[in-house]
Write a protein that holds these residues in place. Structure first.
Motif, PDB file in Angstrom:
ATOM      1  N   THR A 145      60.386  18.989 -25.912  1.00  0.00           N
ATOM      2  CA  THR A 145      61.350  19.281 -26.974  1.00  0.00           C
ATOM      3  C   THR A 145      62.770  19.068 -26.465  1.00  0.00           C
ATOM      4  O   THR A 145      63.670  18.720 -27.228  1.00  0.00           O
ATOM      5  CB  THR A 145      61.186  20.728 -27.463  1.00  0.00           C
ATOM      6  OG1 THR A 145      61.241  21.621 -26.344  1.00  0.00           O
ATOM      7  CG2 THR A 145      59.843  20.901 -28.172  1.00  0.00           C
ATOM      8  N   LEU A 146      62.989  19.291 -25.175  1.00  0.00           N
ATOM      9  CA  LEU A 146      64.212  18.973 -24.453  1.00  0.00           C
ATOM     10  C   LEU A 146      63.817  18.527 -23.053  1.00  0.00           C
ATOM     11  O   LEU A 146      62.859  19.089 -22.496  1.00  0.00           O
ATOM     12  CB  LEU A 146      65.143  20.191 -24.350  1.00  0.00           C
ATOM     13  CG  LEU A 146      66.017  20.543 -25.548  1.00  0.00           C
ATOM     14  CD1 LEU A 146      66.744  21.864 -25.284  1.00  0.00           C
ATOM     15  CD2 LEU A 146      67.044  19.432 -25.822  1.00  0.00           C
ATOM     16  N   MET A 153      66.609  14.074 -32.383  1.00  0.00           N
ATOM     17  CA  MET A 153      66.007  15.117 -31.551  1.00  0.00           C
ATOM     18  C   MET A 153      64.528  14.815 -31.266  1.00  0.00           C
ATOM     19  O   MET A 153      63.649  15.657 -31.390  1.00  0.00           O
ATOM     20  CB  MET A 153      66.135  16.484 -32.238  1.00  0.00           C
ATOM     21  CG  MET A 153      67.506  17.122 -32.098  1.00  0.00           C
ATOM     22  SD  MET A 153      67.851  17.629 -30.385  1.00  0.00           S
ATOM     23  CE  MET A 153      66.613  18.882 -30.152  1.00  0.00           C
ATOM     24  N   TRP A 235      70.112  14.393 -25.225  1.00  0.00           N
ATOM     25  CA  TRP A 235      70.484  15.779 -24.935  1.00  0.00           C
ATOM     26  C   TRP A 235      69.759  16.159 -23.657  1.00  0.00           C
ATOM     27  O   TRP A 235      68.566  16.403 -23.645  1.00  0.00           O
ATOM     28  CB  TRP A 235      70.079  16.708 -26.071  1.00  0.00           C
ATOM     29  CG  TRP A 235      70.838  16.534 -27.351  1.00  0.00           C
ATOM     30  CD1 TRP A 235      70.326  16.248 -28.581  1.00  0.00           C
ATOM     31  CD2 TRP A 235      72.250  16.678 -27.535  1.00  0.00           C
ATOM     32  NE1 TRP A 235      71.326  16.182 -29.518  1.00  0.00           N
ATOM     33  CE2 TRP A 235      72.522  16.450 -28.903  1.00  0.00           C
ATOM     34  CE3 TRP A 235      73.320  16.964 -26.685  1.00  0.00           C
ATOM     35  CZ2 TRP A 235      73.806  16.502 -29.444  1.00  0.00           C
ATOM     36  CZ3 TRP A 235      74.601  17.016 -27.214  1.00  0.00           C
ATOM     37  CH2 TRP A 235      74.835  16.796 -28.570  1.00  0.00           C
TER      38      TRP A 235
END
Length: 281
Positions: A145-146, A153, A235
């Motif tokens: 997810t990250l 995203m 990110w």
């Protein structure tokens, strides 16, 4: 007088700094306590005043002591400012039994900090009886997810592949070096292992000799990297310069610091012994 070891190849100021550092970390000198004066320390160790000044400078740079004009040198309060990982890790390797557990993203900071004490073992300057290193990193074979793409995203397999290469470079270098020390007979019991877990940590955690914990956050920042030949905005978790906060257990199991170390050990072991598995190398 606390005589220095004449067979120790390190200069006297480093030996004095190591002795004082150990006294601070084991709370023989409490946070906020004033250290003996320069002349008293000079007499205590049988060294020149300049040697004591050099030793104090090392401790000041590490964030362990603070000089107050006209008052002397004091042990810094634990909550005043974070301290560096490297000197504490190097001191830990002076113990007979060394354990280092790491949970985080890549192991890059640990690789840089642990290289010197491992080199000292190879050179015969340190001789611990055992060294145990456990490294817990995110599984690069499952979606994350990250880190994620800024646009949408989304998980990026190409970024995970890139991150896997970075993790391998740093963690495998640590594992191979530790295990080689055992194979060469330089450490009687040398063990190092990497495991991956299904979640990506938003922090880094180091547990040293079951007595000290260093904890730091990974800030999320936009980072453009080249993936499959194209610049891609990600990110990312940027942890190389993360400030680490230090907690050191003491003789009282009920203090916050001791509980922090105990709970960090519980958390690490719970992940290591349940949902983690061998990482593909």
């Amino acid at each position: 007088m606390d005589a220095l070891d004449p067979d120790d190849p390190r200069p006297p100021y480093q030996q004095v700094a190591n002795n004082l550092r150990a006294a601070i970390l084991t709370r023989k000198f409490e946070p906020g306590e004033k250290l003996p004066s320069g002349p008293d320390l000079s007499k205590r160790y049988g060294v020149a005043r300049m040697t004591i000044q050099q030793a104090i400078r090392i401790l000041r740079d590490e964030g362990l002591v603070v000089s107050r004009q006209g008052s002397g040198v004091f042990v810094r309060e634990r909550t005043e400012r974070p301290v560096g990982l490297r000197p504490h890790l190097e001191r830990a390797f002076e113990e007979a039994h060394v354990s280092v557990d790491f949970a985080g993203f890549s192991g890059e900071t640990l690789h840089g900090a642990i290289a010197e004490p491992l080199d000292k073992i190879r050179a015969g300057r340190l001789r611990p009886a055992s060294v145990s290193v456990r490294l817990l990193v995110p599984d690069p074979d499952v979606p994350w997810t990250l880190p994620a793409t800024v646009n949408g995203m989304e998980d990026s397999p190409a970024f995970r592949k890139r991150a896997h290469g970075i993790m391998q470079r740093h963690t495998e270098a640590i594992v191979d070096t530790v295990n080689e020390l055992g194979e060469l007979g330089l450490v009687e019991d040398a063990r190092a292992e990497i495991r991956s877990c299904p979640t990506v940590p938003l922090f880094k955690l180091y547990l040293i000799n079951d007595a000290e914990v260093f904890f730091g956050y990974y800030p999320v920042q936009e980072h453009t990297v080249t993936l499959d030949g194209s610049p891609t905005a990600i990110w990312d978790l940027m942890g190389k310069d993360t400030i680490l906060f230090h907690h050191s257990a003491d003789a009282n199991d009920d203090t916050i610091a001791s509980q922090y170390v105990k709970q960090s050990r519980m958390w690490f072991d719970s992940i290591w012994n349940t949902v983690s598995g061998e990482m593909n190398r």
